[in-house]
Design a protein around this motif. Structure first.
Motif, mmCIF file in Angstrom:
data_model
loop_
_atom_site.group_PDB
_atom_site.id
_atom_site.type_symbol
_atom_site.label_atom_id
_atom_site.label_comp_id
_atom_site.label_asym_id
_atom_site.label_seq_id
_atom_site.Cartn_x
_atom_site.Cartn_y
_atom_site.Cartn_z
ATOM 1 N N ARG A 12 0.609 -1.355 -0.334
ATOM 2 C CA ARG A 12 -0.079 0.086 -0.207
ATOM 3 C C ARG A 12 0.643 1.280 -0.139
ATOM 4 O O ARG A 12 1.777 1.061 0.831
ATOM 5 C CB ARG A 12 -0.702 0.158 1.163
ATOM 6 N N CYS A 13 0.106 2.156 -0.432
ATOM 7 C CA CYS A 13 1.060 3.781 -0.348
ATOM 8 C C CYS A 13 0.829 4.461 0.447
ATOM 9 O O CYS A 13 0.436 4.648 1.385
ATOM 10 C CB CYS A 13 0.385 4.236 -1.902
ATOM 11 N N PRO A 14 2.140 4.552 0.937
ATOM 12 C CA PRO A 14 2.772 5.341 2.286
ATOM 13 C C PRO A 14 1.886 6.881 2.177
ATOM 14 O O PRO A 14 1.687 7.306 3.418
ATOM 15 C CB PRO A 14 4.312 4.634 2.884
ATOM 16 N N LYS A 15 1.531 7.293 1.071
ATOM 17 C CA LYS A 15 0.985 8.381 1.760
ATOM 18 C C LYS A 15 -0.805 8.326 0.709
ATOM 19 O O LYS A 15 -1.154 9.298 1.950
ATOM 20 C CB LYS A 15 2.137 9.085 0.610
ATOM 21 N N CYS A 16 -1.218 8.070 0.320
ATOM 22 C CA CYS A 16 -2.653 7.641 0.108
ATOM 23 C C CYS A 16 -3.296 6.552 0.586
ATOM 24 O O CYS A 16 -4.376 6.352 0.572
ATOM 25 C CB CYS A 16 -2.825 7.991 -1.267
ATOM 26 N N HIS A 17 -2.418 5.673 1.361
ATOM 27 C CA HIS A 17 -2.931 4.177 1.070
ATOM 28 C C HIS A 17 -3.648 2.995 0.507
ATOM 29 O O HIS A 17 -3.822 2.304 0.710
ATOM 30 C CB HIS A 17 -3.606 3.973 2.152
ATOM 31 N N CYS A 65 2.383 4.200 -7.244
ATOM 32 C CA CYS A 65 1.194 4.656 -7.155
ATOM 33 C C CYS A 65 1.402 5.801 -8.561
ATOM 34 O O CYS A 65 2.253 6.812 -7.924
ATOM 35 C CB CYS A 65 1.264 5.360 -5.658
ATOM 36 N N CYS A 68 0.062 8.555 -6.919
ATOM 37 C CA CYS A 68 1.107 10.300 -5.779
ATOM 38 C C CYS A 68 2.451 9.849 -6.854
ATOM 39 O O CYS A 68 2.956 10.576 -6.292
ATOM 40 C CB CYS A 68 1.290 9.131 -4.243
ATOM 41 N N GLU A 69 2.551 9.373 -7.670
ATOM 42 C CA GLU A 69 3.394 9.243 -8.258
ATOM 43 C C GLU A 69 5.019 8.849 -7.322
ATOM 44 O O GLU A 69 6.289 9.478 -7.230
ATOM 45 C CB GLU A 69 3.795 11.276 -8.902
ATOM 46 N N LEU A 70 4.343 8.222 -7.141
ATOM 47 C CA LEU A 70 5.978 7.234 -5.749
ATOM 48 C C LEU A 70 5.785 5.963 -5.948
ATOM 49 O O LEU A 70 5.255 5.079 -6.691
ATOM 50 C CB LEU A 70 5.133 7.539 -4.622
ATOM 51 N N THR A 98 -8.407 5.572 -6.019
ATOM 52 C CA THR A 98 -7.093 5.423 -7.103
ATOM 53 C C THR A 98 -8.066 5.693 -8.155
ATOM 54 O O THR A 98 -7.837 6.838 -9.380
ATOM 55 C CB THR A 98 -6.699 4.808 -6.579
#
Length: 101
Positions: A12-17, A65, A68-70, A98
């Protein structure tokens, strides 16, 4: 006969989950790491273990992601050759938040 391709780890993305899309990063030339500092020009970079390959392709398992471009990836000498050819990678379903972005 098709090779067995294990399911990639769910990350899971640490920013948006949101659930991140699994994939691979081609890194035959290696990846350097330069720790952040106010005087970054004075720092020496280090090569991340397991990212440099000679006479063979090297791919690291990674997740991205799009919202978030991560990008996250695993590196190191103990990281196995990830999940097979890129065309065999399953597409990760995106969660509703998303998909709306």
């Amino acid at each position: 006969m098709a090779s067995h391709v294990p399911e990639p780890e769910v990350v899971r993305c640490p920013k948006c989950h949101a659930r991140m899309q699994p994939g691979v990063l081609p890194v035959s030339g290696g990846i350097g790491w330069l720790p952040w500092s106010p005087s970054a020009t004075m720092s020496m970079s280090e090569s991340l273990p397991g990212t440099h390959a000679v006479m063979r392709p090297n791919r690291l398992p990674g997740w991205r992601c799009r919202a978030c471009e991560l990008v996250l990836f695993r590196y190191g000498h103990k990281v196995p050759d990830p999940i097979g050819p890129a065309d065999e990678l399953p597409e990760a379903p995106l969660d509703e938040d998303t998909q709306r972005r």
